[in-house]
Design an enzyme around this catalytic site. Structure first.
Site: not given
Length: 319
Positions: A144, A250, A252
């Site tokens: 990001c 993202h 994650e």
């Protein structure tokens, strides 16, 4: 982990071309094995949530990984629990002073994307570490704002504000260089290992107000756009094979991360739309649907496998 098979087996060459980690019996008997050393520069306001998310993905690998958490000594965190950073983190400045090297490094996002880079209070310290990482980290994974910062520092790629926040779960594809796309040589072959096992289309969360300039990325001969989508723009860019990886979204994120961000902004009275393709029936009163977890695990597994295969056994041999 590698699979040991005879070199004469037809599958050996095929799997080697796909960057699947195969070794012969001779190499298996002589190889040196050590834990991977991975650093995490955690700049997210959700300090502990981010730790859990990243460690969950890194811990999915059978490899032993030694984790070092890094922070910016030039910044005072308002979100970490009292004493947490002092107990579990080491500053980037200290890492440089100790000349510590890493197999892999993760640079997270940060809640500063609407600021010019030079106005971020820890920018000078971060720049110093980004420069340090070039010869002291084998593979850097930027996420990001961390991706925007890395692209800006290393290649001068500017970022631009979006008309509105890109927020939700979006379909992405991997560029197929074998089908006539623009390829930049062996580096693309190496970076392709990151996407082994990916479906033709996969989903990933996005949550950002800005984007790196796509035309500037495409025009730079050192950068390769590996994944993008018309709706969400450039998703993954690489350089030096997979030694530099820039991820705009993202993978994650856990199930409720976007939900927490949405309700936080609503509580603050900020203009925010319902995250796209996230809640059942697009209804925030219903449970979110996770549809990116498998590819998130696969991407991080592929990255660790690449790092495990390619990093010199002796980190002093890094160049």
């Amino acid at each position: 982990m590698p699979i040991k098979i005879p070199k004469e087996l037809p599958a050996y060459n095929a799997l080697s071309r796909e960057r699947v980690f195969v070794i012969t019996e001779d190499r298996a008997e002589s190889q040196d094995i050590r834990p991977l050393r991975v650093g995490i520069i955690n700049l997210m306001p959700t300090t502990i949530d981010t730790e859990i998310q990243l460690l969950r993905l890194l811990g999915n690998s059978p490899l032993q990984i030694d984790i070092t958490f890094l922070n910016m000594s030039s910044h005072t965190s308002k979100n970490a629990p009292p004493g947490h950073l002092e107990k579990f983190y080491i500053s980037a400045e200290e890492i440089i002073a100790m000349k510590m090297r890493f197999d892999g490094l993760i640079l997270t996002g940060a809640p500063v994307e609407t600021l010019p880079f030079e106005e971020v209070d820890y920018w000078d310290e971060l720049v110093k570490f980004i420069d340090y990482s070039a010869n002291n980290v084998f593979s850097c994974l930027h996420i990001c704002w961390g991706a925007q910062a890395g692209l800006y520092r290393r290649y001068g790629i500017p970022k631009h504000p979006l008309g509105k926040k890109l927020f939700g779960v979006f379909p992405h594809t991997v560029n197929d260089f074998s089908a006539g796309g623009v390829s930049k040589g062996q580096a693309d072959v190496n970076a392709a290992a990151l996407f082994r096992g990916f479906d033709d289309e996969f989903l990933a969360p996005q949550s950002r107000h800005t984007e790196s300039d796509r035309d500037a990325i495409a025009a730079n001969p050192l950068l390769t756009i590996q994944s993008e989508t018309p709706e969400a723009g450039v998703f993954i860019t690489t350089a030096r094979g997979a030694r530099e990886i820039y991820v705009s979204g993202h993978l994650e994120y856990d199930k409720f991360t976007l939900d927490r961000e949405y309700r936080r902004d609503i509580a603050k009275g900020l203009p925010i739309e319902i995250p796209k393709n996230y809640y059942q029936d697009n209804n925030p009163s219903k449970t979110p649907i996770v549809r990116w977890r498998a590819h998130g695990n696969l991407f991080f597994d592929n990255w660790l496998n690449y790092v495990y295969q390619e990093t010199p056994y002796n980190l002093d041999d890094l160049k």
